[in-house]
Enzyme design. Structure first.
Site, PDB file in Angstrom:
ATOM      1  N   GLN A   1     107.840  48.229  34.355  1.00  0.00           N
ATOM      2  CA  GLN A   1     107.950  46.847  33.439  1.00  0.00           C
ATOM      3  C   GLN A   1     107.244  45.595  34.438  1.00  0.00           C
ATOM      4  OE1 GLN A   1     108.896  48.311  31.302  1.00  0.00           O
ATOM      5  NE2 GLN A   1     110.263  50.099  32.388  1.00  0.00           N
ATOM      6  N   HIS A   2     106.017  45.977  34.909  1.00  0.00           N
ATOM      7  CA  HIS A   2     105.077  44.867  35.525  1.00  0.00           C
ATOM      8  C   HIS A   2     103.871  44.785  34.581  1.00  0.00           C
ATOM      9  CE1 HIS A   2     107.076  46.567  39.601  1.00  0.00           C
ATOM     10  NE2 HIS A   2     108.079  45.977  38.634  1.00  0.00           N
TER      11      HIS A   2
END
Lengths: 173, 548
Positions: free
Chosen positions: B467-468
């Protein structure tokens, strides 16, 4: 049955003897040897009694909290109306064939028993505090779920403060 | 009759990046209006939602999406919001709510390493950034002082000023990793936005071990604190304002944005300058949604690069039992890592990576394993304690290269408001896969040094996502190959800026939030410079005043 009744410790809290016999009556000598304490336990009715006895066998406990037992039982019944009958059937199976807890799942799986999902339901309820699956899953217990209780001397349930800043730098035990 | 809404600066998105840009501009005297699609959240209710959740291993569970501003949910079943075009799934998670996704981050607040911004020149891969590490340094410093970063000096990211705080106290488990892996590997404290002392009006960490999904005591900086700081500085926030179109004038300047309220009433907001800060997926979605006759491919998209170069950090991992009791779960979740593989000549051949150790309590996963295995009776407790004391995990955080075919587009499906859903096109290239293979030797060596048994590698070719979200609105000097310039201004629209991890041209090996904040502060300075003589960094007095 008289033999089993004789095993009831006399120093237990007073309970209605007729109800006491109800739970004791669910056990055989084999299961009573796994959970001798249960013989002295009151049960409001046979279905709850079977759940109590099964729970004690599956989670390896000599003591189960009565309120927690009741809440989990109610949730399991709400999740599956056949749960009481299945629990009675599984206890009967263990009684009759003297199946050790460690062998139980293997036996049920090998025989393709319709009762095969039941132990996981009960153990999941006690250790995870969760009843039901997927979108029907409900959290019944968290802090008192057995997986929190078993490690309570070392860990706090996540979201509860471990201690003052830096208290986690020490060797755990 | 709806209110006429207007401001000097209109910010779309109230996450940590947009809020801190908004705060800085408001402190400079600008009128700032922040539009957030999702609702306000209450920390205590999030904590309660976690405790009551039947799926505690899923950190999105305490953050159910609102009907008007949905976000992706995958457990217990996919809500179908982020459509998957393949070939590899990209199950990104983010939160559309006031404060944004850092409600449930692990607070890892890393800088790049200097060579991260020159990988094309140095290693012949990816692209170079339109700025240097040295140019970023003061903005990193300002960001670190704002959000309160605790860190160690030896992570490969040089600095000219000290960290605001000492590293967070090292959990016993991480101490043992550090001692036993030395000198083969240097295990160092992670750089985190987590208080190792009272800072910014927030307390020191007390080890709740629930950084994800929620820090109950606010020892970890989140977007909630950022938006509160922006509001304290004078910015106005409108929650539940779902922006669905950005409007331009005949000259290509942005004139207004339009939003739906939850009842689908429409509102128009005018402004002088606009900042798009709605994360690396929702922001390109909005640019593409705002196509017009003049800009048929969407706004800021003359390069056709909007939504492209989608990057994240895939991870593979090894789980094993150490030969001593470590009891993960005491202290914060993400305390330590190995940073020596983040750069090197090998980057011409394969991706660099960080090696990250979890300190997340293993009790839940061990319990689930035992139930799955059908362990019953007294043996359950015995096994649970043995495994929870010894089970550990190390994962890599792998760089992916910008690939124009990895992208966010508009789906043909629409959400409840009639707005097209985002669609992810994603694959993981050989550069990254080679690094995953290489890192298996590190995993094995680490396990060996820890006396590991019961080694369980993640399945080959199976990558977890971190989730970057980066790259979808990349910065660059060439308007033909990038969306914004080095200051975050869109090449196509003079008064439209983007503050987001989505402007990062490469993903490097670190969690992207701190870099996103640093770039946003730099953008804010570019929009409205501080008067001469005022140092770029926030003074203690200013920080305490705005954050207390």
């Amino acid at each position: 049955m008289n033999e089993l009744e004789d095993m009831v410790p006399s120093h237990d809290a007073p309970v209605d003897p007729s109800r006491r016999r109800l739970l004791a009556g669910l056990l055989t000598a084999y299961t009573a040897s796994l959970i001798p304490w249960a013989l002295a336990q009151p049960a409001p009715h046979a279905d709850r009694g079977a759940f109590t006895a099964l729970s004690a066998i599956l989670v390896g406990r000599q003591v189960l909290d009565a309120t927690q037992t009741s809440r989990l039982y109610d949730a399991l019944v709400a999740d599956d109306a056949h749960f009481p009958a299945d629990a009675q059937a599984l206890l009967t199976l263990i009684n009759q064939r003297q199946i050790a807890p460690q062998q139980l799942q293997n036996v049920l799986d090998t025989e393709h028993s319709p009762l095969a999902p039941l132990p996981r339901k009960i153990v999941g309820a006690w250790y995870l505090g969760v009843v039901g699956s997927d979108e029907a899953a409900r959290c019944i217990d968290y802090e008192t779920a057995l997986n929190a209780v078993v490690v309570a001397d070392v860990l706090k349930p996540p979201t509860y403060a471990y201690g003052t800043y830096g208290s986690w730098t020490n060797k755990p035990i | 009759m709806s209110e006429q809404l207007s401001a000097d600066i209109v910010v779309i998105g109230s996450g940590i990046v947009g809020s801190l840009a908004a705060r800085r501009l408001a402190l400079q005297g600008a009128s700032v209006l922040i539009l957030e699609a999702g609702p306000r959240l209450d920390r205590d209710r999030v904590v309660a939602a976690f405790r009551n959740s039947p799926i505690k291993g899923n950190w999105m569970a305490p953050y159910p999406p609102s009907p008007w501003a949905p976000h992706p949910i995958y457990v217990p079943k996919d809500n179908g919001y982020l459509k998957q075009a393949g070939p590899y799934p990209y199950p990104a998670e983010y939160i559309r709510a006031v404060g944004g996704t850092t409600w449930h981050w692990a607070a890892q607040a890393w800088r790049l390493v200097p060579n991260d911004v020159r990988i094309k020149s140095l290693y012949g891969v990816g692209v170079d950034w339109p700025l240097t590490y040295e140019e970023l340094d003061p903005w990193y410093q300002e960001a670190e002082e704002l959000i309160g970063v605790a860190g160690a000096p030896d992570t490969g990211s040089p600095r000219t000023q000290p960290f605001p705080m000492e590293p967070v106290a090292e959990p016993w488990s991480m101490r043992r990793f550090r001692e036993r892996l030395a000198p083969t590997y240097a295990v160092v404290a992670n750089t985190v936005a987590r208080n190792s002392r009272s800072y910014g009006g927030r307390p020191a960490c007390v080890g709740n071990n629930s950084c994800q999904p929620i820090c109950p005591v606010n020892a970890q900086y989140t977007g909630e604190t950022a938006i509160a700081a922006a509001e304290a500085a004078g910015a106005r926030l409108i929650a539940n304002a779902v922006v669905y179109r950005i409007e331009h004038d005949a000259k290509g300047r942005i004139a207004a944005v339009h939003y739906f309220d939850p009842d689908k009433g429409t509102h128009r907001v005018t402004g002088k300058t606009f900042i798009l800060a709605a994360n690396g997926i929702e922001s390109p979605k909005l640019l593409l949604l705002s196509a017009s006759d003049k800009y048929p491919n969407g706004l800021a998209n003359s390069s056709d690069m909007v939504g492209r170069h989608l990057m994240d950090h895939p991870s593979t991992s090894l789980t094993f039992y150490a030969d001593e009791e470590l009891w993960l779960g005491r202290g914060p979740q993400s305390p330590s890592s190995i940073n020596t593989l983040r750069d090197g000549a090998f980057r011409s051949q394969h991706a660099p990576y960080r090696l990250d150790f979890t300190n997340i309590s293993q009790v839940l996963s061990v319990t689930q394993d035992l139930i799955k295995e059908g362990v019953y009776g007294a043996e359950f407790d015995k096994q649970l304690r043995w495994r929870a004391a010894r089970q550990v995990n190390v994962k890599n955080v792998l760089e992916v290269l910008p690939d124009p075919d990895n992208r966010i587009t508009l789906s043909s499906e629409k959400d409840a408001m009639g707005i097209p859903k985002p669609e992810a096109h994603y694959s993981i290239g050989d550069y990254t896969r080679r690094a995953a293979d290489v890192s298996k030797a590190d995993f094995a060596r680490i396990a060996e040094l820890m006396g590991g048994t019961g080694l369980r590698y993640s399945a080959d070719g199976n990558f977890a996502n971190n989730q970057h979200i980066t790259g979808t609105m990349s910065m660059g000097n060439d308007p033909k190959s990038s969306v914004v310039d080095g200051f975050g201004r869109t090449h196509d629209h003079e008064n439209l800026f983007i503050c987001s991890t989505g402007v990062m041209p490469t993903a490097a090996t670190m969690n992207s939030t701190l870099t996103g904040i640093a770039l946003a502060l730099r953008t804010a300075e570019h929009i409205l410079p501080k008067p001469a003589g005022v140092h770029a960094a926030i003074s203690n007095a200013e920080r305490e005043a705005s954050l207390s």
